[in-house]
Design a protein around this motif. Structure first.
Motif, PDB file in Angstrom:
ATOM      1  N   GLU A 528       0.830  -1.212   0.000  1.00  0.00           N
ATOM      2  CA  GLU A 528       0.000   0.000   0.000  1.00  0.00           C
ATOM      3  C   GLU A 528       0.865   1.263   0.000  1.00  0.00           C
ATOM      4  O   GLU A 528       0.569   2.239  -0.688  1.00  0.00           O
ATOM      5  CB  GLU A 528      -0.939   0.012   1.206  1.00  0.00           C
ATOM      6  CG  GLU A 528      -1.997  -1.083   1.174  1.00  0.00           C
ATOM      7  CD  GLU A 528      -2.830  -1.030  -0.097  1.00  0.00           C
ATOM      8  OE1 GLU A 528      -3.179   0.107  -0.520  1.00  0.00           O
ATOM      9  OE2 GLU A 528      -3.103  -2.095  -0.675  1.00  0.00           O
ATOM     10  N   LYS A 531       2.341   1.633  -3.447  1.00  0.00           N
ATOM     11  CA  LYS A 531       1.346   2.160  -4.386  1.00  0.00           C
ATOM     12  C   LYS A 531       1.212   3.675  -4.241  1.00  0.00           C
ATOM     13  O   LYS A 531       1.108   4.403  -5.228  1.00  0.00           O
ATOM     14  CB  LYS A 531      -0.015   1.506  -4.135  1.00  0.00           C
ATOM     15  CG  LYS A 531      -0.167   0.110  -4.705  1.00  0.00           C
ATOM     16  CD  LYS A 531      -1.581  -0.388  -4.463  1.00  0.00           C
ATOM     17  CE  LYS A 531      -1.763  -1.801  -5.018  1.00  0.00           C
ATOM     18  NZ  LYS A 531      -3.145  -2.292  -4.813  1.00  0.00           N
ATOM     19  N   GLU A 532       1.209   4.115  -3.003  1.00  0.00           N
ATOM     20  CA  GLU A 532       1.034   5.548  -2.754  1.00  0.00           C
ATOM     21  C   GLU A 532       2.158   6.363  -3.366  1.00  0.00           C
ATOM     22  O   GLU A 532       1.956   7.497  -3.826  1.00  0.00           O
ATOM     23  CB  GLU A 532       0.978   5.782  -1.240  1.00  0.00           C
ATOM     24  CG  GLU A 532       0.489   7.165  -0.866  1.00  0.00           C
ATOM     25  CD  GLU A 532       0.307   7.307   0.631  1.00  0.00           C
ATOM     26  OE1 GLU A 532       0.381   8.440   1.113  1.00  0.00           O
ATOM     27  OE2 GLU A 532       0.098   6.270   1.309  1.00  0.00           O
ATOM     28  N   PHE A 539      -3.643   7.369  -8.471  1.00  0.00           N
ATOM     29  CA  PHE A 539      -4.554   7.364  -7.320  1.00  0.00           C
ATOM     30  C   PHE A 539      -5.205   8.728  -7.119  1.00  0.00           C
ATOM     31  O   PHE A 539      -6.294   8.829  -6.602  1.00  0.00           O
ATOM     32  CB  PHE A 539      -3.772   6.985  -6.053  1.00  0.00           C
ATOM     33  CG  PHE A 539      -3.642   5.489  -5.887  1.00  0.00           C
ATOM     34  CD1 PHE A 539      -3.952   4.623  -6.921  1.00  0.00           C
ATOM     35  CD2 PHE A 539      -3.207   4.965  -4.680  1.00  0.00           C
ATOM     36  CE1 PHE A 539      -3.825   3.250  -6.755  1.00  0.00           C
ATOM     37  CE2 PHE A 539      -3.086   3.583  -4.513  1.00  0.00           C
ATOM     38  CZ  PHE A 539      -3.388   2.731  -5.560  1.00  0.00           C
TER      39      PHE A 539
END
Length: 541
Positions: A528, A531-532, A539
């Motif tokens: 996570e 991904k950020e 996102f």
């Protein structure tokens, strides 16, 4: 004795013959032989004292060649300078202005400091000569004297005399004075322009040559206007030059005009609109150099005065016989002229340029379409669709160029993105032969490959076939693409990322090595968090 020495001895013998010295034709033939020998690199220094005597020859052609000869030879021999100075000073008082000018120019070309006093004497006399030709030479000779002895020129008041000659009746003398003062006073900021000088030069403009007018207008930029009344007085005088037939004068006049109205910005667009016909005429003239100069000039005003030039956008369309550098410059301007009314026509024109034989012109047209797509959401889909059509051309260079343009765009809002990615991934162009195209292809697969099920397999095939031979820059793009796909589809890309990280960590390329370690540490922090960081743009959409 070699042939050259024999020839030199023969010339010396003839130069000592009074019969030959009295025959202008024979002397000219001898001087032609001497110049021919100099051109072939023969050392003719032994001829110096004999040719120095020809400075007093009555024939102008012989005298001129002798002057050219001594200018070169005096650098090598100080004794020769002593021989020629008296002769040249004597000729500076000759009845013929051509002889006086030639002697002054030759004297000022003697590049030895010991000649400074003699040059000064001749320059001072030449500056007050009744012949404008001699005055022109004297002014330029003052510049040469300044290079030889700067302090002497300042101490003897040459600068003041040059300032006084700005009001000379001869226009070339005036321009020469400005040039000389700008050179002599360059350490102090050049010639000082005051109010009286501005009015005098502007009113004298019709007398100057086109080059002289352009130079004077350039110097007038130094002057700072004192009041609004003075501004309008000068603008009224300058206004007539905005319709000059010479484009050089026209553009310099417009630059000065715009500088003077910088405190009145509301007038800028009106002035440019008034000059629009001159711009259009120049752009349609067919003169490549003039067209290029006008385009470079117009670029300075496009952002502030787009409405002036949008109406004449067709003048920026490329012509078949124009050179690539001019076509590229025109193509770079077209996106800045787009409006809702001309959008489709400009887009169609650029699409046509994408098929140009010159790959640089073709790529510039594609980039221009990409730039237009960013200007308005209404333009975006049409522009991307035009670029997508180019993928049907069976040419690797076209394919690579289109992908590089797509790399610069945010395609997430494109309505046909799924179809576009299918086209990109269905082709067999993902090869390291074209480095830029391959990198762009990998970027697009990494950015939008999650939309297709088979994108991991395409990268797997590429790694299997080309990983060992591809350069580090492609490996960098490949690592990023695999990392992005892994974060979206970990099950399908885990083995690919592991293999690639292993290769990149072992690489000697510091950038690639550093990127591999960064991705490894991000993954250790958790998917996570990775991904950020890696998918931040996606996102935030």
């Amino acid at each position: 004795m070699d042939i050259a020495a024999t020839c030199i001895n023969d010339i010396i013998r003839q130069l000592e013959d009074p019969t030959i010295l009295c025959d202008p034709a024979a002397c000219r033939n001898l001087m032609a032989k001497v110049m021919n020998m100099i051109g072939r690199g023969v050392d003719v220094s032994n001829l110096s004292p004999h040719i120095a005597k020809l400075l007093a020859h009555p024939d102008p052609m012989v005298k001129k060649v002798a002057c050219e000869f001594v200018c070169v030879q005096t650098e090598k021999s100080s004794d020769l300078m002593l021989l020629v100075v008296n002769s040249l000073l004597r000729d500076c008082s000759d009845s013929s202005p051509m002889t006086r000018g030639l002697s002054l120019r030759t004297l000022s070309s003697l590049r030895q400091e010991s000649a400074s006093e003699h040059i000064l004497q001749a320059v001072q006399k030449g500056l007050v000569d009744h012949s404008s030709y001699v005055r022109r030479i004297a002014i330029l000779s003052a510049v040469r004297l300044h290079r030889l002895s700067p302090d002497l020129v300042i101490e003897m008041g040459i600068v003041d005399k040059l300032y006084s000659l700005i009001r000379d009746s001869d226009p070339v003398v005036v321009v020469n004075c400005l040039l000389a003062l700008e050179e002599i006073l360059k350490d102090e900021g050049g010639v000082v322009i005051n109010q009286k000088m501005v009015y005098h030069l502007l009113l004298s403009m019709p007398k100057f040559t086109s080059w002289g007018q352009a130079y004077v207008l350039t110097l007038l930029k130094k002057y700072t206007l004192k009041s609004e009344e003075e501004t309008f007085d000068i603008l009224n005088i300058l206004d007539t030059h905005l319709q000059e037939s010479s484009y050089s004068v026209f553009m310099h006049s417009l630059q000065l005009f715009l500088l003077y109205i910088s405190t009145l910005p509301h007038l800028k667009e009106k002035v440019l609109f008034r000059c629009k016909e001159m711009f259009v005429s120049g752009l349609n003239s067919g003169n490549v150099e003039l067209t290029y100069s006008i385009i470079v000039f117009i670029e300075n005003f496009l952002d502030d005065s787009k409405s002036v030039f949008c109406e004449c956008y067709k003048s920026f369309f490329c012509r078949f016989k124009e050179p690539p550098y001019l076509k590229i410059r025109k193509i770079e301007i077209l996106p800045r002229l787009v409006t809702p009314h001309n959008f489709l026509e400009i887009l169609g024109e650029l699409r046509m340029y994408c098929s140009e034989v010159s790959s640089m012109v073709s790529f510039s047209a594609m980039k221009a379409i990409g730039q237009i797509s960013k200007q308005d959401t209404d333009y975006f889909d049409r522009c991307v669709q035009k670029l997508e059509e180019l993928l049907e051309i069976p040419e690797d260079s076209v394919w690579a160029n289109v992908l590089q343009v797509f790399e610069l765009l945010d395609l997430r809002s494109y309505a046909r993105l799924d179809n576009l990615m299918q086209i990109i991934c269905s082709k067999s162009h993902l090869q390291p032969t074209n480095e830029n195209g391959c990198c762009a292809n990998l970027f697009l697969i990494g950015e939008y490959g999650h939309l297709l099920d088979d994108s991991p397999y395409i990268l797997e095939e590429f790694i299997g076939n080309y990983l060992e031979e591809c350069p580090d820059v492609i490996r960098t793009y490949l690592l990023t693409a695999v990392m992005k796909l892994f974060l979206m589809r970990p099950a399908k890309c885990q083995h690919l990322l592991g293999r690639l990280l292993e290769v990149c960590v072992a690489s000697r390329n510091k950038d690639l090595n550093s990127k591999a370690y960064n991705y490894y540490y991000l993954l250790k922090q958790g998917p996570e968090f990775a991904k950020e960081i890696v998918l931040n743009k996606r996102f935030s959409h």
